[in-house]
Design a protein around this motif. Structure first.
Motif, short mmCIF file in Angstrom:
data_model
loop_
_atom_site.label_atom_id
_atom_site.label_comp_id
_atom_site.label_asym_id
_atom_site.label_seq_id
_atom_site.Cartn_x
_atom_site.Cartn_y
_atom_site.Cartn_z
N ALA A 150 0.84 -1.19 0.00
CA ALA A 150 0.00 0.00 0.00
C ALA A 150 0.88 1.25 0.00
CB ALA A 150 -0.91 0.00 1.23
N VAL A 151 0.68 2.12 -0.98
CA VAL A 151 1.47 3.35 -1.09
C VAL A 151 0.54 4.54 -1.20
CG1 VAL A 151 3.42 2.16 -2.17
CG2 VAL A 151 1.64 3.17 -3.60
N ASP A 152 1.08 5.72 -0.91
CA ASP A 152 0.27 6.93 -0.95
C ASP A 152 0.48 7.74 -2.22
OD1 ASP A 152 2.77 7.97 -0.52
OD2 ASP A 152 2.38 8.58 1.55
N GLY A 153 1.30 7.22 -3.13
CA GLY A 153 1.52 7.91 -4.40
C GLY A 153 2.67 8.88 -4.39
N GLU A 154 3.22 9.18 -3.21
CA GLU A 154 4.35 10.09 -3.11
C GLU A 154 5.66 9.30 -3.19
OE1 GLU A 154 4.15 12.65 0.29
OE2 GLU A 154 1.97 12.81 0.18
N VAL A 189 -5.47 9.89 -10.60
CA VAL A 189 -4.45 8.93 -10.19
C VAL A 189 -3.66 8.50 -11.42
CG1 VAL A 189 -4.02 6.67 -9.17
CG2 VAL A 189 -5.86 8.10 -8.28
N SER A 190 -2.37 8.68 -11.37
CA SER A 190 -1.50 8.27 -12.46
C SER A 190 -0.83 6.95 -12.10
CB SER A 190 -0.43 9.33 -12.74
OG SER A 190 0.54 8.83 -13.65
N GLU A 191 -1.26 5.87 -12.76
CA GLU A 191 -0.63 4.57 -12.50
C GLU A 191 0.86 4.64 -12.78
OE1 GLU A 191 -0.66 0.02 -14.31
OE2 GLU A 191 -2.44 1.29 -14.51
N ASP A 192 1.26 5.32 -13.84
CA ASP A 192 2.68 5.39 -14.18
C ASP A 192 3.48 6.06 -13.07
OD1 ASP A 192 2.22 4.18 -16.60
OD2 ASP A 192 2.14 6.04 -17.75
N ARG A 212 1.96 -5.55 -10.27
CA ARG A 212 0.65 -5.15 -10.75
C ARG A 212 0.16 -3.93 -9.97
NH1 ARG A 212 -2.08 -11.04 -10.44
NH2 ARG A 212 -0.79 -11.03 -8.58
N PHE A 213 -0.72 -3.16 -10.59
CA PHE A 213 -1.25 -1.95 -9.97
C PHE A 213 -2.74 -2.12 -9.69
CE2 PHE A 213 -3.46 2.16 -10.44
CZ PHE A 213 -2.83 2.87 -9.43
#
Length: 274
Positions: A150-154, A189-192, A212-213
């Motif tokens: 689990a990540v926060d995107g940062e 949300v940018s998967e990349d 996987r995302f």
């Protein structure tokens, strides 16, 4: 140097479950176990590992540790520490440099989250180190394969622990799913970008299958993580503990702490440097 897993024990059920789990991990990792029991010498000590304190004498504790070590099928070093758990663990970590600190999570179902004070949370505040928390309810100690990160995107970095985490993932041959939870289905949300933040840490290197995302929507991020873990059949959840979680608001209100307290599967907490 032979890698090590540091396990805290107080001889109660949760600690025994964690020891079983760590023993199974040690085999494929080629690791030795460092079994640590900390005696609380002060009558004012408010720390709790399992919500109970062992009242064994020093001699009885030493005999119990020896018996536990003799029953294990992997190399074991048994140690008895004294005083505050966080300080005893920090001392053992400085000498053994383990891959992980492993401890059991006892039954807190009758205690409101805001009143729970656990050794795991105290360790993360005072001596941040990769930590594996094994719930007392776990019915199987098979090796983890399906891992949810689990990540926060940062952006984040786990610094000197990156190599150990890659060794763990590569040796176990895990299938890694990266989860990003947002409160709004329309969130940008940018998967990349999310996947790039993970790749920069090296956590996705040398895995048998590509990462996987997954994007999930939940007003409460911790509930979103727990639901995604259950729905995806994850047998290990990995969460990040950023420095601001330790010194900002009360730590027990953080996403990391909530997942740690309620996950039905083991939780690996990775302290980040940013």
């Amino acid at each position: 140097m032979t890698p090590a897993l540091l396990i805290l024990t107080d001889f109660f059920r949760a600690a025994n479950k964690a020891l079983d789990y760590a023993t199974n991990l040690a085999g494929p990792l080629g690791a030795r176990l460092v079994l640590l029991h900390v005696r609380r010498d002060s009558i004012l000590d408010s720390e709790r590992l399992t919500g109970e304190l062992s009242d064994l004498s020093t001699e009885a504790t030493a005999m119990a540790m020896k018996q536990v070590a003799n029953d294990l099928a992997v190399p074991v070093v048994a140690e008895i520490g004294h005083g505050r758990v966080a300080f005893a663990v920090a001392d053992a970590v400085s000498r053994h440099h383990p891959l992980l600190v492993v401890l059991g999570r006892p039954d807190y179902s009758a205690t409101p989250d805001e009143l729970v004070r656990t050794t795991a949370l105290d360790l993360l505040r005072t001596a941040p180190y990769p930590m594996l928390i094994v719930p007392h309810t776990l019915t199987s100690t098979v090796l983890p394969r399906r891992v949810l990160l689990a990540v926060d995107g940062e952006d984040f970095t786990i610094g000197p622990h990156a190599g150990a985490m890659r060794h763990l993932s590569r040796t176990l041959g895990v299938e890694l799913t990266v989860l990003h939870v947002t409160p709004d289905a329309d969130a940008d949300v940018s998967e990349d970008d999310v996947m790039a933040s993970v790749r920069r840490t090296g956590l996705g290197l040398d895995l048998p299958t590509p990462m996987r995302f997954r994007h999930a929507v939940a007003a409460n991020p911790a509930e979103g993580i727990l639901h995604a873990a259950q729905a995806g059949g994850a047998d290990l959840v990995v969460v990040l503990a950023r420095p601001r979680s330790f010194w900002g608001q009360l730590f027990h209100r953080s996403v990391t702490a909530e997942v740690l307290l309620h996950s039905p599967v083991p939780v690996l907490v990775l302290p980040t440097l940013a």
